[in-house]
Design a protein around this motif. Structure first.
Motif, PDB file in Angstrom:
ATOM      1  N   GLU A 150      -8.617   1.640   4.977  1.00  0.00           N
ATOM      2  CA  GLU A 150      -7.783   0.621   4.682  1.00  0.00           C
ATOM      3  C   GLU A 150      -6.654   0.647   3.983  1.00  0.00           C
ATOM      4  O   GLU A 150      -6.199   1.747   3.718  1.00  0.00           O
TER       5      GLU A 150
ATOM      6  N   ASN B  25      -4.587   0.984   1.403  1.00  0.00           N
ATOM      7  CA  ASN B  25      -4.999   0.972  -0.262  1.00  0.00           C
ATOM      8  C   ASN B  25      -4.110   2.100  -0.775  1.00  0.00           C
ATOM      9  O   ASN B  25      -4.338   3.306  -0.475  1.00  0.00           O
ATOM     10  N   ASN B  26      -3.235   1.651  -1.535  1.00  0.00           N
ATOM     11  CA  ASN B  26      -2.339   2.708  -2.322  1.00  0.00           C
ATOM     12  C   ASN B  26      -3.072   3.908  -2.873  1.00  0.00           C
ATOM     13  O   ASN B  26      -2.676   4.931  -2.513  1.00  0.00           O
ATOM     14  N   LYS B  27      -4.241   3.658  -3.331  1.00  0.00           N
ATOM     15  CA  LYS B  27      -4.757   4.859  -4.178  1.00  0.00           C
ATOM     16  C   LYS B  27      -5.388   5.640  -2.919  1.00  0.00           C
ATOM     17  O   LYS B  27      -5.474   7.021  -3.059  1.00  0.00           O
TER      18      LYS B  27
ATOM     19  N   ALA C 265       0.872  -1.243  -0.123  1.00  0.00           N
ATOM     20  CA  ALA C 265       0.040   0.138   0.071  1.00  0.00           C
ATOM     21  C   ALA C 265       0.736   1.412  -0.102  1.00  0.00           C
ATOM     22  O   ALA C 265       0.303   2.455  -0.275  1.00  0.00           O
TER      23      ALA C 265
END
Length: 292
Positions: A254, A256-258, A165
């Motif tokens: 969460e 999550n990279n985005k 991430a």
């Protein structure tokens, strides 16, 4: 009569409660109340001594062993959610005074106990949203870039599983106190650099953005002006999300990279309007008054 302050600590639960409770102990000491800190492991006591100047500490491996140290004429301050209400009621009946600090917003006081909460005021008890005074010191040099701090515990190495991430986001990792040897080397592939836990204060205070999965660290970064973002660990209660939103600290739900990238790009400047240095002394004074 002796006064003991038990804090749930260790490589599976971290040091959030210690970071909150050590300033309270120091404030009580300044008020003339002599206290012995109880932790679950010796290393936590050493950390409290080195980082907060705690003078007296003893390690107890399990809660039930507190009775091997303290007597019925003593006071126990209990910062933990360990055991059960039955155990808390037994301790309230056993000790001269039993003061419990809770992170459960639905908690309530049982017979013979004094309850304080980090989530709300209970009766005339102040909310225990305590941050050590040193983080309130003005620091205009927030040139440390973006930093991520998981917390002090990662016994199951969950961060390694989730570290994709952070790839490509130019983020520095600040290690936790209980991280395994060479763990930082394994994680370094996903982060810009990895900094040791000994530099926690300096890195937190200088960060331009401080992403953390530790609620207490988020509050410390807030008062230090380091623009915290709270990144929720898998399986953690929404309770902390709600607290962060109360203080206008952005929440990422969460790994999550985005989502992380989007929150960083918002460049929110979060001014602390809620946490006050004086709260520490209100909480400490309340505890002192209820020890008598």
């Amino acid at each position: 009569m002796k006064i003991y302050y038990y804090i749930n600590t260790g490589h599976r639960v971290g040091l959030d409660r210690l970071r909150r409770s050590a300033p309270i102990i120091n404030a009580l000491e300044e008020m003339g109340v002599e206290i012995t800190m109880l932790t679950n492991d010796f290393r936590a006591g050493e950390y409290a001594k080195e980082q907060f100047g705690i003078k007296k500490y003893v390690s107890v491996d399990i809660v039930r062993n507190i009775a091997n140290i303290a007597t019925t004429s003593d006071v126990l301050i209990f910062d933990s959610q360990e055991e059960s209400r039955v155990m808390w009621e037994d301790m309230a009946s056993y000790f001269h005074k039993f003061i419990r600090i809770s992170d459960n917003p639905d908690d309530f006081a049982s017979k013979n106990e004094v309850l304080l909460s980090s989530m709300k005021e209970i009766g005339d008890a102040p909310q225990v949203n305590v941050v050590d005074p040193r983080y309130f010191d003005e620091n205009e040099e927030h040139n440390g870039g973006i930093v991520y701090f998981w917390g002090d515990d990662d016994y199951e190495q969950k961060l390694l599983e989730l570290s994709d991430a952070f790839e490509g986001l130019d983020i520095t990792l600040l290690e936790g106190y209980y991280f395994f040897m060479q763990y930082g080397s394994e994680l370094s592939k996903k982060f810009k650099t990895v900094e040791e836990s000994e530099d926690y204060d300096e890195i937190l205070k200088k960060a331009d953005t401080f992403i953390t999965s530790s609620p207490q660290s988020a509050l410390e970064a807030l008062v230090a002006g380091s623009n915290p973002i709270y990144l929720k660990k898998p399986g953690v209660s929404n309770t902390w999300d709600n607290m962060m939103k109360t203080y206008n600290i952005p929440v990422v739900s969460e790994f999550n990279n985005k989502l992380i990238k989007e929150k960083i790009s918002e460049k929110l400047i979060n001014k602390n309007e809620f946490l006050k240095k004086e709260t520490l002394y209100k909480v400490s004074s309340y505890i002192k008054d209820n020890i008598r």
